[in-house]
Design a protein around this motif. Structure first.
Motif, PDB file in Angstrom:
ATOM      1  N   LEU A 305      37.405  40.285  71.681  1.00  0.00           N
ATOM      2  CA  LEU A 305      36.091  39.728  72.013  1.00  0.00           C
ATOM      3  C   LEU A 305      34.962  40.672  71.617  1.00  0.00           C
ATOM      4  O   LEU A 305      33.917  40.218  71.153  1.00  0.00           O
ATOM      5  N   VAL A 306      35.175  41.973  71.790  1.00  0.00           N
ATOM      6  CA  VAL A 306      34.162  42.930  71.316  1.00  0.00           C
ATOM      7  C   VAL A 306      33.985  42.751  69.809  1.00  0.00           C
ATOM      8  O   VAL A 306      32.859  42.722  69.298  1.00  0.00           O
ATOM      9  N   GLU A 307      35.089  42.574  69.091  1.00  0.00           N
ATOM     10  CA  GLU A 307      35.036  42.346  67.637  1.00  0.00           C
ATOM     11  C   GLU A 307      34.247  41.066  67.309  1.00  0.00           C
ATOM     12  O   GLU A 307      33.363  41.062  66.453  1.00  0.00           O
ATOM     13  N   LEU A 308      34.552  39.974  68.010  1.00  0.00           N
ATOM     14  CA  LEU A 308      33.886  38.690  67.729  1.00  0.00           C
ATOM     15  C   LEU A 308      32.382  38.762  68.018  1.00  0.00           C
ATOM     16  O   LEU A 308      31.581  38.199  67.268  1.00  0.00           O
ATOM     17  N   VAL A 309      32.020  39.450  69.088  1.00  0.00           N
ATOM     18  CA  VAL A 309      30.595  39.586  69.419  1.00  0.00           C
ATOM     19  C   VAL A 309      29.918  40.531  68.428  1.00  0.00           C
ATOM     20  O   VAL A 309      28.835  40.236  67.921  1.00  0.00           O
TER      21      VAL A 309
END
Ligand SMILES: [Zn+2]
Ligand SMILES: [Zn+2]
Length: 350
Positions: A305-309
């Motif tokens: 999720l950190v990657e997607l954001v």
């Protein structure tokens, strides 16, 4: 030695009297393998309300609530080599028990059988500082606001984990009951996964409108008598492939279950002490339905999720509904409880 102050402000919940107050308490020291994080922000979640209402008895008689947080590393304990003071991090909301069969076999946080939940089993993050095992941290790039990173640690990661639990695939018909913190993000995540159609259900018109803006194809009022027929019509009579219940109330679970089609999967994400009515057993057998409870997420989910954001694939900028000072914890709780301002996430900032 650690450079930490001696005391800090923290919200404290007394389970016996059900009183929540903000007090001055000692700053925790990091033990071996642990890190002290200076809290930048921490969300207020419906599961916090469940505890404050007395439906869950915390492991500690007096406990610091808050399990959805991000901040900066303030001090590291012995044996911690990866993290240094100043690192920006999001903190997983659980830690391994260290004694169960999986932990004895080295499984750790993702496979622990008795995962301890932050703010329920140990002190949480409605506080200036928090102590947590180093393995619970995920780094946050400079350009991602820590307030947005905090929301990832439950309100986004739990639905992200639930998408995996459901085995959601592109072009599957999805219904999402309850469009608060979890359900609103499920709409966005179902969209990223390619689910189609996505039907969002909530009694609040503003929540339905918001879901349409975030990628839902249809938004229905679950209290409308015509809703079961509309669900059938939207899916051309086939029913849903996957229903996510983010409400946890008996009535919504029943409606979600009845809306499933052949081989439909019902994933329970919301929590309440309600009894469930899942109808006749033979419906499960003949229609190959499954129902599964979902809680939490894996560390990989949080770093995904950190990657997607960070890459702009997932926008959670609209998820921070309000930021209140820690001293106003009770006011934040009231706003969430009363849906005041229709919040996705209200955050506390120490
Ligand atoms: Zn939560
Ligand atoms: Zn364990």
């Amino acid at each position: 030695m650690s450079g930490l102050p001696a005391t800090m402000r923290a919200a404290r919940f007394d389970a016996a009297s059900k009183k929540l107050s903000v007090e001055t308490v000692p700053v925790p020291a990091p033990g071996r393998g642990e890190v002290v994080v200076k809290v930048a922000a921490c969300g207020i979640c419906h599961s916090d309300l469940t505890q404050l209402d007395g439906h869950f008895t915390p492991k500690l008689p007096v406990i610091t609530p808050g399990h959805e947080t991000a901040g900066t590393v303030a001090a590291v304990g012995e044996g911690v080599s990866f993290w240094s003071p100043g690192d920006r991090v999001v903190v997983a909301a659980g830690r391994p028990c260290g004694t169960c069969r999986e932990c004895r076999h080295g499984g750790g946080i993702d496979s622990c059988e008795k995962l301890e939940i932050m703010a329920f089993d140990y002190d949480g993050a409605w506080a200036e500082y928090l102590v947590t095992p180093a393995m619970t941290l995920v780094g946050v790039p400079e350009h991602v606001p820590l307030e947005q990173a905090a929301v990832l640690a439950d309100a986004v990661s739990t639905p992200y984990g639930a998408v995996g639990t459901a085995g959601l695939r592109p072009a599957e018909a999805v219904g999402i009951w309850g469009l608060g913190g979890l359900g609103t993000h499920l709409v966005q995540l179902a969209r990223i996964c390619g689910a189609s159609p996505i039907v969002a259900l909530d009694p609040l018109p503003a929540a339905r409108e918001r879901a349409l803006g975030l990628g839902a194809d249809f938004a229905l009022d679950p209290l409308d008598e015509a809703t079961p027929d509309k669900l059938a019509e939207i899916t051309a009579g086939h029913g849903l492939d996957v229903a996510f219940d983010c409400v946890g109330r008996g009535a919504s679970v029943t409606q979600a279950d009845r809306a499933l089609g052949h081989r439909g999967r019902l994933v329970l994400v919301g929590m309440s002490p309600d009894q469930l009515d899942l109808g006749a057993e033979l419906n499960f057998v003949r229609r190959r339905h499954s129902v599964v409870g979902h809680l939490g997420y894996r560390m990989k989910h949080l770093s995904d999720l950190v990657e997607l954001v960070a890459r702009g694939r997932l926008d959670v900028s609209g998820s921070v509904s309000a930021i209140l000072p820690l001293e106003e914890a009770a006011e934040g709780v009231r706003r969430l409880r009363e849906h005041d301002g229709d919040p996705i996430r209200i955050l506390l900032r120490p």
